[in-house]
Enzyme design. Structure first.
Site, mmCIF file in Angstrom:
data_model
loop_
_atom_site.group_PDB
_atom_site.id
_atom_site.type_symbol
_atom_site.label_atom_id
_atom_site.label_comp_id
_atom_site.label_asym_id
_atom_site.label_seq_id
_atom_site.Cartn_x
_atom_site.Cartn_y
_atom_site.Cartn_z
ATOM 1 N N ASN A 9 1.240 -0.684 0.289
ATOM 2 C CA ASN A 9 -0.253 -0.163 0.065
ATOM 3 C C ASN A 9 1.111 1.188 0.098
ATOM 4 O OD1 ASN A 9 -2.631 2.138 0.701
ATOM 5 N ND2 ASN A 9 -2.667 0.948 2.623
ATOM 6 N N LYS A 11 -0.317 3.862 -0.152
ATOM 7 C CA LYS A 11 -0.660 5.596 0.400
ATOM 8 C C LYS A 11 0.280 6.157 -0.320
ATOM 9 C CE LYS A 11 -0.154 3.099 4.888
ATOM 10 N NZ LYS A 11 0.250 3.297 6.116
ATOM 11 N N HIS A 96 -9.266 1.265 4.799
ATOM 12 C CA HIS A 96 -8.145 1.325 5.233
ATOM 13 C C HIS A 96 -8.673 2.897 6.279
ATOM 14 C CE1 HIS A 96 -4.536 3.103 6.495
ATOM 15 N NE2 HIS A 96 -3.599 1.740 5.694
ATOM 16 N N GLU A 98 -7.168 4.985 8.221
ATOM 17 C CA GLU A 98 -6.136 6.341 7.106
ATOM 18 C C GLU A 98 -7.768 6.979 6.980
ATOM 19 O OE1 GLU A 98 -2.882 5.420 5.797
ATOM 20 O OE2 GLU A 98 -1.880 4.544 7.282
ATOM 21 N N GLU A 165 -5.106 -4.458 10.787
ATOM 22 C CA GLU A 165 -4.406 -4.125 11.000
ATOM 23 C C GLU A 165 -4.469 -3.119 12.172
ATOM 24 O OE1 GLU A 165 -2.148 -2.811 7.100
ATOM 25 O OE2 GLU A 165 -4.275 -1.297 7.150
ATOM 26 N N GLY A 171 2.231 2.224 10.528
ATOM 27 C CA GLY A 171 3.791 2.885 10.801
ATOM 28 C C GLY A 171 4.542 3.570 11.863
ATOM 29 N N SER A 204 3.106 -2.248 10.393
ATOM 30 C CA SER A 204 4.650 -2.731 10.222
ATOM 31 C C SER A 204 5.392 -3.557 10.320
ATOM 32 C CB SER A 204 4.898 -2.258 11.952
ATOM 33 O OG SER A 204 5.102 -0.559 12.317
HETATM 34 P P1 PGA Z 1 2.406 0.440 7.584
HETATM 35 O O1 PGA Z 1 1.313 0.682 6.912
HETATM 36 O O2 PGA Z 1 3.419 -0.828 7.018
HETATM 37 O O3 PGA Z 1 3.813 1.053 7.340
HETATM 38 O O4 PGA Z 1 2.756 -0.139 9.439
HETATM 39 C C1 PGA Z 1 -0.033 -0.823 6.440
HETATM 40 C C2 PGA Z 1 -0.244 -0.473 6.286
HETATM 41 O O5 PGA Z 1 -0.620 0.944 6.413
HETATM 42 O O6 PGA Z 1 -1.403 -0.940 5.474
#
Ligand code: PGA
Length: 243
Positions: A9, A11, A96, A98, A165, A171, A204
């Site tokens: 992903n 983003k 997601h 976000e 998640e 992140g 992560s």
């Molecule tokens: P990350 O993000 O691997 O940077 O923690 C995962 C995601 O948001 O799908």
């Protein structure tokens, strides 16, 4: 049979030029990828077209990061399923954290997007997961069950991927313990009518923890943010070593 699915992903990262550069570094590594692993890249919309052309014949499949529930209309800033399928997109991330956190996505809109994706032959990747506060308040299980119950109304479980998640792990470098991710993913599976839905872990995921994550029996893959932006690190994740 549950499939192994590793998805990146991106983003809101990467211009088209940066995408080309990534591919040059990444594609050669796919020669080592064991058969049977599905590899998906979900870049910003502006990179989809260029990837669609460059990826022809490669192992990588294309995913988008959002889809609207209408075919077209006055919905500034949104994108529809036929616009995505026309350029070879096969998957789409829905719900997601976000999107839920910053763009007012709710379980109801998540449900509309999931159904629209499936109507046009896209396979949605439904994201669920709890905040740190919800985890500390012992609400993880009930929250996830609610997200599934509301999100999956009238959704076809034969064309679906789910990603667990935990928001506190996204992140932050603070990965969920593999055994705990396995437990929650087992709980998610127990809520489904189709036991063969692939369920990923996300939050992560890095080259140094992917092997352990993938030893867990319930975990069928990973949804990778930050570590999917760099060719070498995403290649190491895609080519994880199973023991
Ligand atoms: P990350 O993000 O691997 O940077 O923690 C995962 C995601 O948001 O799908």
């Amino acid at each position: 049979m549950r499939k192994i699915v590793i998805a990146g992903n991106w983003k809101m990262y990467k211009t088209q030029a940066e995408t080309q550069e990534f591919l040059q570094g990444f594609l050669p590594h796919l020669e080592e990828t064991p058969l049977g692993r599905e590899v998906i890249l979900c870049p910003p919309f502006t990179d989809l077209s260029i990837l669609s052309k460059s990826l022809h014949g490669s192992l990588i499949q294309l995913g988008a990061q959002n889809v609207h529930w209408q075919e077209y209309g006055a919905y500034t800033g949104e994108i529809s399923a036929p616009m995505l399928t026309e350029i070879g997109v096969r998957f789409v991330i829905v719900g997601h954290s976000e999107r839920r956190q910053f763009f007012c996505e709710t379980d109801a809109t998540v449900n509309l997007r999931l159904k629209a994706a499936q109507r046009y032959g896209l396979t949605p990747i439904l994201c669920v997961g709890e905040t740190k506060q919800q985890r500390d308040a012992q609400e993880t299980e009930s929250l996830i069950i609610t997200q599934l119950e509301k999100g999956l109304v009238d959704v076809d479980q034969n064309n679906l991927i789910i990603a667990y998640e935990p928001i506190w792990a996204i992140g932050t470098g603070d990965t969920c313990e593999a055994a705990e991710a396995n437990r929650i993913i087992g709980l998610i599976r127990s809520q489904l009518s189709n036991p063969n839905v692939s369920i990923q872990y996300g939050g992560s995921v890095k080259p140094n923890n992917i092997d352990e994550i993938m030893t867990q029996p319930e975990i069928d893959g990973a949804l990778v943010g930050g570590a999917s932006l760099e060719a070498e690190s995403f290649a190491r994740i895609v080519n994880f070593k199973s023991v």
